[in-house]
Design an enzyme around this catalytic site. Structure first.
Site, PDB file in Angstrom:
ATOM      1  N   SER A 132       0.791  -0.949   0.232  1.00 21.75           N
ATOM      2  CA  SER A 132      -0.279   0.414  -0.256  1.00 21.75           C
ATOM      3  C   SER A 132       0.893   1.188  -0.150  1.00 21.75           C
ATOM      4  CB  SER A 132      -0.960   0.490   1.125  1.00 21.75           C
ATOM      5  OG  SER A 132      -1.382   1.115   1.390  1.00 21.75           O
TER       6      SER A 132
ATOM      7  N   TYR B 274      -1.999  -1.408  10.899  1.00 19.03           N
ATOM      8  CA  TYR B 274      -2.283  -1.721   9.650  1.00 19.03           C
ATOM      9  C   TYR B 274      -1.274  -1.436   8.528  1.00 19.03           C
ATOM     10  CZ  TYR B 274      -3.813  -1.356   4.533  1.00 19.03           C
ATOM     11  OH  TYR B 274      -3.552  -1.244   3.461  1.00 19.03           O
TER      12      TYR B 274
ATOM     13  N   LYS C  23       2.106  -3.418   6.008  1.00 23.12           N
ATOM     14  CA  LYS C  23       2.463  -3.555   5.233  1.00 23.12           C
ATOM     15  C   LYS C  23       3.516  -3.347   5.220  1.00 23.12           C
ATOM     16  CE  LYS C  23      -1.604  -4.630   3.396  1.00 23.12           C
ATOM     17  NZ  LYS C  23      -1.495  -6.044   2.745  1.00 23.12           N
TER      18      LYS C  23
HETATM   19  C1  UD1 Z   1      -5.795   4.709   3.014  1.00 19.94           C
HETATM   20  C2  UD1 Z   1      -4.997   4.218   2.638  1.00 19.94           C
HETATM   21  C3  UD1 Z   1      -4.969   3.335   1.782  1.00 19.94           C
HETATM   22  C4  UD1 Z   1      -5.038   2.262   2.370  1.00 19.94           C
HETATM   23  C5  UD1 Z   1      -6.457   3.130   2.777  1.00 19.94           C
HETATM   24  C6  UD1 Z   1      -7.335   1.448   3.274  1.00 19.94           C
HETATM   25  C7  UD1 Z   1      -3.722   6.395   2.215  1.00 19.94           C
HETATM   26  C8  UD1 Z   1      -2.284   8.315   1.438  1.00 19.94           C
HETATM   27  N1  UD1 Z   1      -3.787   5.188   1.950  1.00 19.94           N
HETATM   28  O1  UD1 Z   1      -6.388   5.111   2.473  1.00 19.94           O
HETATM   29  O2  UD1 Z   1      -3.242   3.405   1.547  1.00 19.94           O
HETATM   30  O3  UD1 Z   1      -5.212   0.743   1.970  1.00 19.94           O
HETATM   31  O4  UD1 Z   1      -6.969   3.717   3.821  1.00 19.94           O
HETATM   32  O5  UD1 Z   1      -8.894   1.756   4.307  1.00 19.94           O
HETATM   33  O6  UD1 Z   1      -3.134   6.619   3.207  1.00 19.94           O
HETATM   34  N2  UD1 Z   1     -12.923  10.443   3.266  1.00 19.94           N
HETATM   35  C9  UD1 Z   1     -14.931  11.756   3.298  1.00 19.94           C
HETATM   36  N3  UD1 Z   1     -15.360  11.047   3.584  1.00 19.94           N
HETATM   37  C10 UD1 Z   1     -15.694   9.470   4.184  1.00 19.94           C
HETATM   38  C11 UD1 Z   1     -14.597   8.940   4.208  1.00 19.94           C
HETATM   39  C12 UD1 Z   1     -13.031   9.437   3.277  1.00 19.94           C
HETATM   40  O7  UD1 Z   1     -14.583  13.125   3.544  1.00 19.94           O
HETATM   41  O8  UD1 Z   1     -16.634   9.094   4.228  1.00 19.94           O
HETATM   42  C13 UD1 Z   1     -12.222  11.099   2.428  1.00 19.94           C
HETATM   43  C14 UD1 Z   1     -10.584  11.093   3.404  1.00 19.94           C
HETATM   44  O9  UD1 Z   1     -10.748  12.245   4.275  1.00 19.94           O
HETATM   45  C15 UD1 Z   1      -9.440  10.957   2.262  1.00 19.94           C
HETATM   46  C16 UD1 Z   1     -10.499  10.132   1.363  1.00 19.94           C
HETATM   47  O10 UD1 Z   1     -11.390  10.668   1.679  1.00 19.94           O
HETATM   48  O11 UD1 Z   1      -9.171  11.738   2.122  1.00 19.94           O
HETATM   49  C17 UD1 Z   1     -10.473   8.773   0.904  1.00 19.94           C
HETATM   50  O12 UD1 Z   1     -10.356   7.948   2.299  1.00 19.94           O
HETATM   51  P1  UD1 Z   1     -10.393   7.328   2.454  1.00 19.94           P
HETATM   52  O13 UD1 Z   1     -11.314   6.114   1.131  1.00 19.94           O
HETATM   53  O14 UD1 Z   1     -10.470   6.364   3.293  1.00 19.94           O
HETATM   54  O15 UD1 Z   1      -8.865   6.019   1.920  1.00 19.94           O
HETATM   55  P2  UD1 Z   1      -7.271   6.556   2.069  1.00 19.94           P
HETATM   56  O16 UD1 Z   1      -8.037   6.995   3.960  1.00 19.94           O
HETATM   57  O17 UD1 Z   1      -6.826   7.770   1.683  1.00 19.94           O
END
Ligand code: UD1
Length: 339
Positions: free
Chosen positions: A126, A151, A155
């Site tokens: 990841s 987590y 990795k």
């Molecule tokens: C993170 C990790 C990734 C891991 C994954 C597992 C990083 C860069 N990435 O992904 O390697 O495999 O977690 O879950 O560390 N968001 C919202 N509202 C929501 C959900 C998410 O605004 O309800 C936003 C988050 O703040 C983020 C983006 O959407 O900015 C993506 O979030 P998400 O899909 O959870 O993935 P990551 O956190 O990027």
């Protein structure tokens, strides 16, 4: 044609990879413990490919079960190892379960690879290993930062375990560091089915539009990005799956340049949370109910891949766009909700 074991082959990325392996003419053998997946996924794989792969329910945390499985399958040409827990927040609450599952099962599989002289191992890693990188886009040379969650640590440790095992026992492996895999198969026969309330952005978006969740919370709009929301590299899961086929074929054909290689899997382009919402609204014609709330602890500001190495050395690049991913994610959500 090669015989490839896919652990976690009924999960989101695993099932799409099984489809692409079969499409490329290989035999896929699936191992899954069904802890976060369902055997119904086999029907989806069969409708897409016309082939129903062999599936074995194996608890990879159980060394005796792993040993028994490999004793019965000592003719594998390659192993793609997805099976792992992946919820960042849950890993903070249950670190020992994460280490036991994600590291324990990896060690047991590598012991079988050693003892049976198997080869060609692909590890599901990841971009989380880079943390908040100092420079964007993130290359494979960007330093691995201290993990922000158990987590993420599994990795990082997983990659180290593989390197040490290779040094001692001399097999070949590739770690693929995914950015944010999203979307679903365009047929809507397989996709992402998170249990309970989704933690990741895209399933939360599609469930909100489907009326299962009332409102999407956007976690912060005061980051230093073009619109204040976090920037990520969202990559279509079918593109991710195809990269696994290319990676395992690279090892099978001895095209690897060293016995341990690492590749970033991303599109090379970052999208903000608001841009993801806009893409969804554009392709679905739906208007999404969302509101800006506080930052989510542990989120990095921005992460997107430098894809130069994967493009040049693997000969792989993404073919699908964010709009494609949102179209397919929405088609899948509508299908499973009968909308
Ligand atoms: C993170 C990790 C990734 C891991 C994954 C597992 C990083 C860069 N990435 O992904 O390697 O495999 O977690 O879950 O560390 N968001 C919202 N509202 C929501 C959900 C998410 O605004 O309800 C936003 C988050 O703040 C983020 C983006 O959407 O900015 C993506 O979030 P998400 O899909 O959870 O993935 P990551 O956190 O990027």
């Amino acid at each position: 044609m090669a015989k490839i074991l896919v652990t976690g082959g009924l999960g989101f990325i695993g099932s799409h990879t099984v489809v692409e392996l079969i499409n490329a003419g290989h035999e896929a053998v699936i191992v899954d413990d069904l802890s976060n997946s369902s055997a119904v996924v086999l029907d989806g794989i069969e409708s897409i490919t016309g082939t129903r792969p062999k599936f074995y329910r194996v608890d990879l945390k159980n060394k005796a079960e792993v040993h028994q499985f490999f004793n019965n399958h000592n003719d594998l040409d390659g192993i793609i190892h997805f099976a792992a827990f992946k919820a960042v927040g849950e890993s903070v609450a249950k670190p020992l379960e994460y280490y036991e599952n994600n590291i324990g099962s990896l060690v047991y599989i590598l012991q079988e690879i050693r003892d049976l002289s198997l080869n060609n191992f692909i590890f599901s890693s990841s971009c989380t290993v880079y943390g908040q990188a100092d420079e964007l886009p993130i290359t494979e040379h960007s330093p691995v930062k201290p993990a922000m969650s158990p987590y993420g640590n599994t990795k990082q440790i997983g990659e180290e375990v593989i390197k040490d095992a290779i040094n001692a026992h001399g097999f070949n492996a590739i770690s693929l560091r995914y950015f944010n895999p999203v979307g679903a198969h365009p047929s809507a026969e397989i996709g992402e089915s998170p249990l309970g309330v989704p933690l990741n952005l895209v399933p939360f978006v599609t469930q909100t539009a489907a009326g299962i969740r009332q409102q999407l919370s956007v976690f912060g709009n005061d980051y230093e990005t073009r619109d204040g929301t976090n920037e990520r590299d969202y990559i279509h899961v079918v593109d991710v799956a195809k990269a696994h086929v290319i990676a395992v074929e690279r090892l099978l054909g001895s095209k690897n340049l060293s016995n341990y290689e690492v590749f970033n899997l991303g599109t090379g382009t970052g999208s903000t949370v608001l841009e993801v919402i806009q893409s969804f609204e554009r392709v679905s014609g739906e208007s999404l109910n969302y509101k800006i709330v506080d930052r989510r602890p542990g989120d990095v500001t921005a992460a997107y891949a430098d894809t130069t190495k994967a493009n040049a050395e693997l000969g792989w690049k993404t073919e699908k766009t964010l709009d494609d991913a949102m179209t397919d994610a929405w088609r899948w959500e509508k299908k499973i909700r009968n909308i």
